[in-house]
Enzyme design. Structure first.
Site, PDB file in Angstrom:
ATOM      1  N   SER A 123      71.508  54.046  74.159  1.00 45.77           N
ATOM      2  CA  SER A 123      71.970  53.680  72.824  1.00 45.77           C
ATOM      3  C   SER A 123      73.384  54.148  72.511  1.00 45.77           C
ATOM      4  O   SER A 123      74.051  53.569  71.650  1.00 45.77           O
ATOM      5  CB  SER A 123      71.010  54.237  71.770  1.00 45.77           C
ATOM      6  N   HIS A 173      74.187  59.067  66.144  1.00 39.32           N
ATOM      7  CA  HIS A 173      74.755  58.137  67.123  1.00 39.32           C
ATOM      8  C   HIS A 173      76.206  57.837  66.776  1.00 39.32           C
ATOM      9  O   HIS A 173      76.620  57.978  65.615  1.00 39.32           O
ATOM     10  CB  HIS A 173      73.970  56.823  67.138  1.00 39.32           C
TER      11      HIS A 173
END
Length: 296
Positions: free
Chosen positions: A48, A278
């Site tokens: 990711s 993230h």
């Protein structure tokens, strides 16, 4: 290997992530980097941190992949003759080698299948999910509530005198090495680059609890774990005939504790379009710039 793929850190729920991803299609992102890099077929493998879940614009909801992630920016800048980005949220080394299912439950072939003999460049960013980083972050965040000034996370993972997280990193090394062997077998003449991970927590000090809910004394411990993971990736790359692109150093001072206009990595509650913990669009751009500098 058939199991759901999720981002490196799980969001509140799959439907929430997919709705946010769809909404992200209406937003814009940073302009691509400009630098010299090898042309030719480029294949991006990874998890990711590569696919960039919820960063606009999401073009693959099964993998929560953005067309403004660092591979896309690098391919555009390098003028790649062809480009295959098969990175997927939740991917592990096994997903690269054997395949699995995406967030929508749609089966995916092994990522390495995209690598062909004509491939000129392969980038690999993997390992975070192999050591269970999503669970580590969520467990440490939960533990911080009862002991914000202490080290509940470190105490848990080092109980009995063995650092479980360092052991996981050591166990992941041969798995990353197997990925590099498979890539080399598929494309003997390709340039292969392994990327580390950018700074999630500050490179010094004790963090910013409760904005980023990691207990003060756990911040140095988890920072050390991330650096150990990056060191393992660099060492494994060197042993496997690949090079290593350092994206941690340029991310120092741009961690999740910094302002929304500075940070590369979001915190538990993102203030820029990205999944929790993230990279946002700025972080993907930063990794693209670091990779292009490494390639030039």
């Amino acid at each position: 290997m058939n199991r759901p793929r999720l981002p490196l850190l799980r969001t509140a729920g799959r439907m929430t992530a997919l709705v946010a991803a769809a909404a992200g299609m209406l937003l814009t992102a940073a302009a691509p980097a400009v630098a010299a890099a090898p042309a030719g077929r480029y294949v991006a493998l990874g998890d990711s941190y590569t696919s960039a879940p919820l960063v606009p614009t999401q073009v693959d909801l099964n993998c929560l992949r953005s067309n403004r992630n660092y591979p896309s920016l690098v391919a555009a800048s390098a003028g790649s003759s062809s480009f295959a980005d098969v990175s997927c949220s939740g991917a592990t080394t096994e997903d690269i080698l054997y395949g699995g299912d995406g967030a929508l439950g749609i089966a995916l072939p092994p990522q390495v299948n995209a690598v062909t003999p004509a491939t000129a460049l392969v980038t690999v960013q993997i390992g975070g999910n192999d050591i269970g980083f999503s669970g580590i972050i969520s467990d440490c965040a939960e533990a911080s509530v009862s002991s914000p000034l202490g080290s509940p996370c470190k105490n848990r993972f080092t109980a009995g005198g063995t650092d479980q997280l360092r052991a996981r990193i050591a166990a992941a090394a041969p798995k990353v090495a197997a990925v590099l062997r498979a890539v080399r077998q598929a494309a003997p003449n390709a340039r292969v680059v392994v990327l580390g991970y950018p700074a999630i927590l500050p490179d010094s000090g004790y963090g910013c609890w409760p904005v980023v809910p990691i207990a003060y004394q756990d911040v140095p411990y988890l920072r050390g774990v991330q650096k150990a993971l990056n060191t393992m990736l660099a060492d494994t790359a060197a042993a496997g005939g690949a090079s290593y692109a350092d994206v941690y150093t340029p991310s120092i001072g741009r961690d999740s504790c910094k302002s929304s206009g500075t940070r590369w990595v979001e915190g538990l509650v993102p203030q820029n379009a990205a999944a929790p913990f993230h990279p946002n669009a700025r972080g993907e751009q930063g990794m693209a710039t670091a990779l292009l500098a490494h390639l030039s």
